[in-house]
Design a protein around this motif. Structure first.
Motif, PDB file in Angstrom:
ATOM      1  N   PRO A  53      -2.617 -10.621   4.595  1.00 34.70           N
ATOM      2  CA  PRO A  53      -3.867 -10.004   4.142  1.00 34.70           C
ATOM      3  C   PRO A  53      -3.808  -9.757   2.634  1.00 34.70           C
ATOM      4  O   PRO A  53      -2.749  -9.874   2.007  1.00 34.70           O
ATOM      5  N   ALA A  54      -4.962  -9.449   2.051  1.00 36.13           N
ATOM      6  CA  ALA A  54      -5.024  -9.044   0.649  1.00 36.13           C
ATOM      7  C   ALA A  54      -6.251  -8.175   0.464  1.00 36.13           C
ATOM      8  O   ALA A  54      -7.155  -8.151   1.323  1.00 36.13           O
ATOM      9  N   GLN A  55      -6.257  -7.477  -0.651  1.00 33.44           N
ATOM     10  CA  GLN A  55      -7.407  -6.652  -0.982  1.00 33.44           C
ATOM     11  C   GLN A  55      -7.829  -7.006  -2.390  1.00 33.44           C
ATOM     12  O   GLN A  55      -6.973  -7.240  -3.255  1.00 33.44           O
ATOM     13  N   GLU A  56      -9.131  -7.112  -2.623  1.00 34.45           N
ATOM     14  CA  GLU A  56      -9.650  -7.403  -3.962  1.00 34.45           C
ATOM     15  C   GLU A  56     -10.406  -6.181  -4.467  1.00 34.45           C
ATOM     16  O   GLU A  56     -11.339  -5.708  -3.819  1.00 34.45           O
ATOM     17  N   ALA A  57     -10.026  -5.722  -5.635  1.00 32.94           N
ATOM     18  CA  ALA A  57     -10.701  -4.577  -6.256  1.00 32.94           C
ATOM     19  C   ALA A  57     -12.079  -5.016  -6.773  1.00 32.94           C
ATOM     20  O   ALA A  57     -12.483  -6.172  -6.624  1.00 32.94           O
ATOM     21  N   LEU A  63     -11.826  -7.195   1.525  1.00 31.77           N
ATOM     22  CA  LEU A  63     -10.612  -7.377   2.316  1.00 31.77           C
ATOM     23  C   LEU A  63     -10.536  -8.852   2.691  1.00 31.77           C
ATOM     24  O   LEU A  63     -11.566  -9.462   3.006  1.00 31.77           O
ATOM     25  N   PRO A 104      -9.148   7.833   5.305  1.00 35.58           N
ATOM     26  CA  PRO A 104      -8.354   7.076   4.311  1.00 35.58           C
ATOM     27  C   PRO A 104      -8.426   5.560   4.486  1.00 35.58           C
ATOM     28  O   PRO A 104      -7.888   4.830   3.662  1.00 35.58           O
ATOM     29  N   ALA A 105      -9.085   5.082   5.537  1.00 37.75           N
ATOM     30  CA  ALA A 105      -9.069   3.646   5.807  1.00 37.75           C
ATOM     31  C   ALA A 105     -10.326   2.949   5.293  1.00 37.75           C
ATOM     32  O   ALA A 105     -11.414   3.521   5.291  1.00 37.75           O
ATOM     33  N   SER A 106     -10.148   1.705   4.845  1.00 36.20           N
ATOM     34  CA  SER A 106     -11.265   0.809   4.564  1.00 36.20           C
ATOM     35  C   SER A 106     -11.187  -0.328   5.559  1.00 36.20           C
ATOM     36  O   SER A 106     -10.098  -0.817   5.874  1.00 36.20           O
ATOM     37  N   ARG A 156      -2.431 -20.484 -12.560  1.00 35.34           N
ATOM     38  CA  ARG A 156      -1.726 -19.270 -12.159  1.00 35.34           C
ATOM     39  C   ARG A 156      -0.554 -19.503 -11.205  1.00 35.34           C
ATOM     40  O   ARG A 156       0.424 -18.747 -11.240  1.00 35.34           O
TER      41      ARG A 156
ATOM     42  N   GLN B  55      -7.355  -1.462   5.111  1.00 36.71           N
ATOM     43  CA  GLN B  55      -6.579  -0.967   3.987  1.00 36.71           C
ATOM     44  C   GLN B  55      -6.488   0.540   4.131  1.00 36.71           C
ATOM     45  O   GLN B  55      -7.462   1.192   4.538  1.00 36.71           O
ATOM     46  N   GLU B  56      -5.317   1.101   3.856  1.00 38.76           N
ATOM     47  CA  GLU B  56      -5.141   2.558   3.923  1.00 38.76           C
ATOM     48  C   GLU B  56      -4.869   3.093   2.528  1.00 38.76           C
ATOM     49  O   GLU B  56      -3.934   2.651   1.856  1.00 38.76           O
ATOM     50  N   LEU B  63      -1.660  -2.195   3.425  1.00 42.91           N
ATOM     51  CA  LEU B  63      -2.523  -3.235   3.978  1.00 42.91           C
ATOM     52  C   LEU B  63      -2.121  -3.409   5.429  1.00 42.91           C
ATOM     53  O   LEU B  63      -0.929  -3.373   5.755  1.00 42.91           O
ATOM     54  N   TRP B  94       1.955  -3.160   5.827  1.00 41.74           N
ATOM     55  CA  TRP B  94       2.821  -3.344   4.655  1.00 41.74           C
ATOM     56  C   TRP B  94       2.350  -2.398   3.565  1.00 41.74           C
ATOM     57  O   TRP B  94       1.150  -2.101   3.456  1.00 41.74           O
ATOM     58  N   PRO B 100       1.222 -10.160  -8.527  1.00 39.67           N
ATOM     59  CA  PRO B 100       1.724 -10.577  -9.845  1.00 39.67           C
ATOM     60  C   PRO B 100       0.931 -11.759 -10.411  1.00 39.67           C
ATOM     61  O   PRO B 100       1.074 -12.080 -11.588  1.00 39.67           O
ATOM     62  N   ASP B 101       0.086 -12.366  -9.572  1.00 35.02           N
ATOM     63  CA  ASP B 101      -0.595 -13.601  -9.976  1.00 35.02           C
ATOM     64  C   ASP B 101      -2.057 -13.408 -10.338  1.00 35.02           C
ATOM     65  O   ASP B 101      -2.647 -14.255 -10.997  1.00 35.02           O
ATOM     66  N   PHE B 102      -2.650 -12.294  -9.885  1.00 35.27           N
ATOM     67  CA  PHE B 102      -4.095 -12.144 -10.058  1.00 35.27           C
ATOM     68  C   PHE B 102      -4.405 -10.653 -10.043  1.00 35.27           C
ATOM     69  O   PHE B 102      -4.350  -9.998  -8.987  1.00 35.27           O
ATOM     70  N   PRO B 104      -6.863  -8.373 -10.054  1.00 33.63           N
ATOM     71  CA  PRO B 104      -7.682  -7.525  -9.161  1.00 33.63           C
ATOM     72  C   PRO B 104      -7.185  -7.483  -7.721  1.00 33.63           C
ATOM     73  O   PRO B 104      -7.723  -6.727  -6.913  1.00 33.63           O
ATOM     74  N   ALA B 105      -6.174  -8.276  -7.395  1.00 34.92           N
ATOM     75  CA  ALA B 105      -5.750  -8.363  -5.990  1.00 34.92           C
ATOM     76  C   ALA B 105      -4.553  -7.466  -5.695  1.00 34.92           C
ATOM     77  O   ALA B 105      -3.679  -7.265  -6.531  1.00 34.92           O
ATOM     78  N   SER B 106      -4.538  -6.911  -4.475  1.00 36.56           N
ATOM     79  CA  SER B 106      -3.347  -6.254  -3.932  1.00 36.56           C
ATOM     80  C   SER B 106      -2.859  -7.089  -2.765  1.00 36.56           C
ATOM     81  O   SER B 106      -3.666  -7.594  -1.975  1.00 36.56           O
ATOM     82  N   VAL B 107      -1.552  -7.178  -2.650  1.00 34.26           N
ATOM     83  CA  VAL B 107      -0.965  -8.041  -1.628  1.00 34.26           C
ATOM     84  C   VAL B 107       0.118  -7.267  -0.881  1.00 34.26           C
ATOM     85  O   VAL B 107       0.533  -6.190  -1.318  1.00 34.26           O
ATOM     86  N   PRO B 108       0.593  -7.790   0.244  1.00 32.14           N
ATOM     87  CA  PRO B 108       1.605  -7.061   1.005  1.00 32.14           C
ATOM     88  C   PRO B 108       2.927  -6.949   0.260  1.00 32.14           C
ATOM     89  O   PRO B 108       3.420  -7.927  -0.304  1.00 32.14           O
ATOM     90  N   GLY B 109       3.485  -5.745   0.269  1.00 26.33           N
ATOM     91  CA  GLY B 109       4.838  -5.518  -0.201  1.00 26.33           C
ATOM     92  C   GLY B 109       5.751  -5.380   1.012  1.00 26.33           C
ATOM     93  O   GLY B 109       5.656  -6.171   1.951  1.00 26.33           O
TER      94      GLY B 109
END
Lengths: 169, 169
Positions: A53-57, A63, A104-106, A156, B55-56, B63, B94, B100-102, B104-109
Motif C-alpha cells: 500500500p501507499a499514501q499520497e499527501a 490511498l 485516527p483512521a483514514s 526517479r 491509514q492510521e 499503513l 506497517w 525516498p523516491d517521491f 508526497p508519498a508514504s510507503v510501508p516501513g
C-alpha cells in the motif's frame, strides 16, 4: 442559408465519423486500450495479491495499493530484476477520507485512477521494457497524460527497473 | 552455599518447565495460537485478495491493508451480512514512512502487527461469532491485548457484523 446548413451538416457528420474512429482506436475486443502503449486493464486484477500500500499527501490525498500478477509476485519475492516479460502491476487508488467509525483512521473514498505497468522487452524497448496505462472509471486517460508516465519513472527509479513500489514485508 | 545452589537450580528448572508449558499451550501443530480464541495466522494469507487499505494517524502512524479469504470476498461482493462461518479477514500493518523516491508519498516501513478475525458462530458465540488474533513477528500478543479486541469492535461497528473494514470499490 441552405449552403450554410449543408456545410454545418457536413462538419457535424465529419466530427461524428472522426469521433467514431477515435473510439474504435481506443477499444479492441478485450476492452478499452490506453494510448501510445496499447495497455489494457488486465482481467481479474482485483483478486491479485498485494505488493504494497501507499499514501499520497495533498494535492492527491489518496490511498493506493499495488497488486501483482503471479510473475510479478515471483519476481518480487525472488528479488529478480529486471522483472520478466509478462509481469503486470496494477495500482488502485482512492481518495482518502476520515473513517466514520474510528477517528485516527483514514479509509478509501471514491476510486480515482487505476494504473497499469506491463513488461514486454521488445514491444516497449523504447521505455525500458514497460508499457503504461492509466484508467479512470475503466476508460484510459488521454495521450498527453500517458506521455508523462515513463519520464517520471525513468528519472526517479530507473535503478529499480523503473518500478517505484517495493514489496511490503 | 550448597543448599542455596540446589534451591536456585530447582527454581530454574521449575521456571523452564513452566516456560515450556506456556510455550506448548501457545502452539499446536499448525503454528502459534492466539490466547482466548485459539486463532492462528491462516496459511497463504499473503496471497489473498485486497478488501481495502487504510491509514492510521499518530500515535500508530501505520499503513494497513485488509485481505480476505474466498468466503470473505464473496460475502463482501454480495453484500452478505452476517459474514458466513469460515470467513477469515487478515489485516497487515506497517509503520508508514516517507518514500525516498517521491516526496508526497508514504510507503510501508517496518511491519508491526498482523490481525486476524475468524467467523465461527458456535465457537465464538460469546463474541458475535468472531474470534480474534493479533500477531507480532508471527507470534501472538498476550491475553490482555486480546481482551480488548471484541469490546472495541462491538462498541463501534456491531451494526456491520463487528467488521470495521468496508470493501474498497
Amino acid at each position: 442559408m441552405k449552403a450554410v446548413h449543408i456545410i454545418g451538416l457536413l462538419a457535424a457528420a465529419a466530427g461524428t465519423v472522426l469521433g467514431l474512429v477515435g473510439a474504435v482506436q481506443a477499444f479492441d475486443n478485450r476492452g478499452p486500450v490506453a494510448p501510445i502503449y496499447g495497455v489494457r486493464l488486465p482481467e481479474g486484477y482485483r483478486d491479485w495479491p498485494l505488493v504494497a500500500p501507499a499514501q499520497e499527501a495533498a494535492p492527491l490525498d489518496e490511498l493506493r495499493v499495488v497488486v501483482g500478477n503471479p510473475k510479478a509476485m515471483r519476481a518480487y519475492r525472488g528479488k529478480v530484476q529486471p522483472f520478466p516479460d509478462g509481469t503486470v502491476l496494477v495500482k488502485l487508488a482512492w481518495k482518502h477520507e476520515p473513517s466514520p467509525d474510528f477517528a485516527p483512521a483514514s479509509v478509501p473514498g471514491a476510486a480515482t485512477t487505476v494504473q497499469v505497468m506491463v513488461k514486454d522487452f521488445r514491444r516497449y524497448a523504447a521505455t525500458g521494457g514497460w508499457g503504461y496505462g492509466r484508467f479512470i472509471d475503466g476508460r484510459p486517460v488521454d495521450e498527453a497524460q500517458h506521455r508523462t508516465c515513463h519520464a517520471c519513472h525513468a528519472s526517479r527509479v530507473k535503478q529499480r527497473d523503473y518500478v517505484f513500489t517495493r514489496y511490503a514485508p
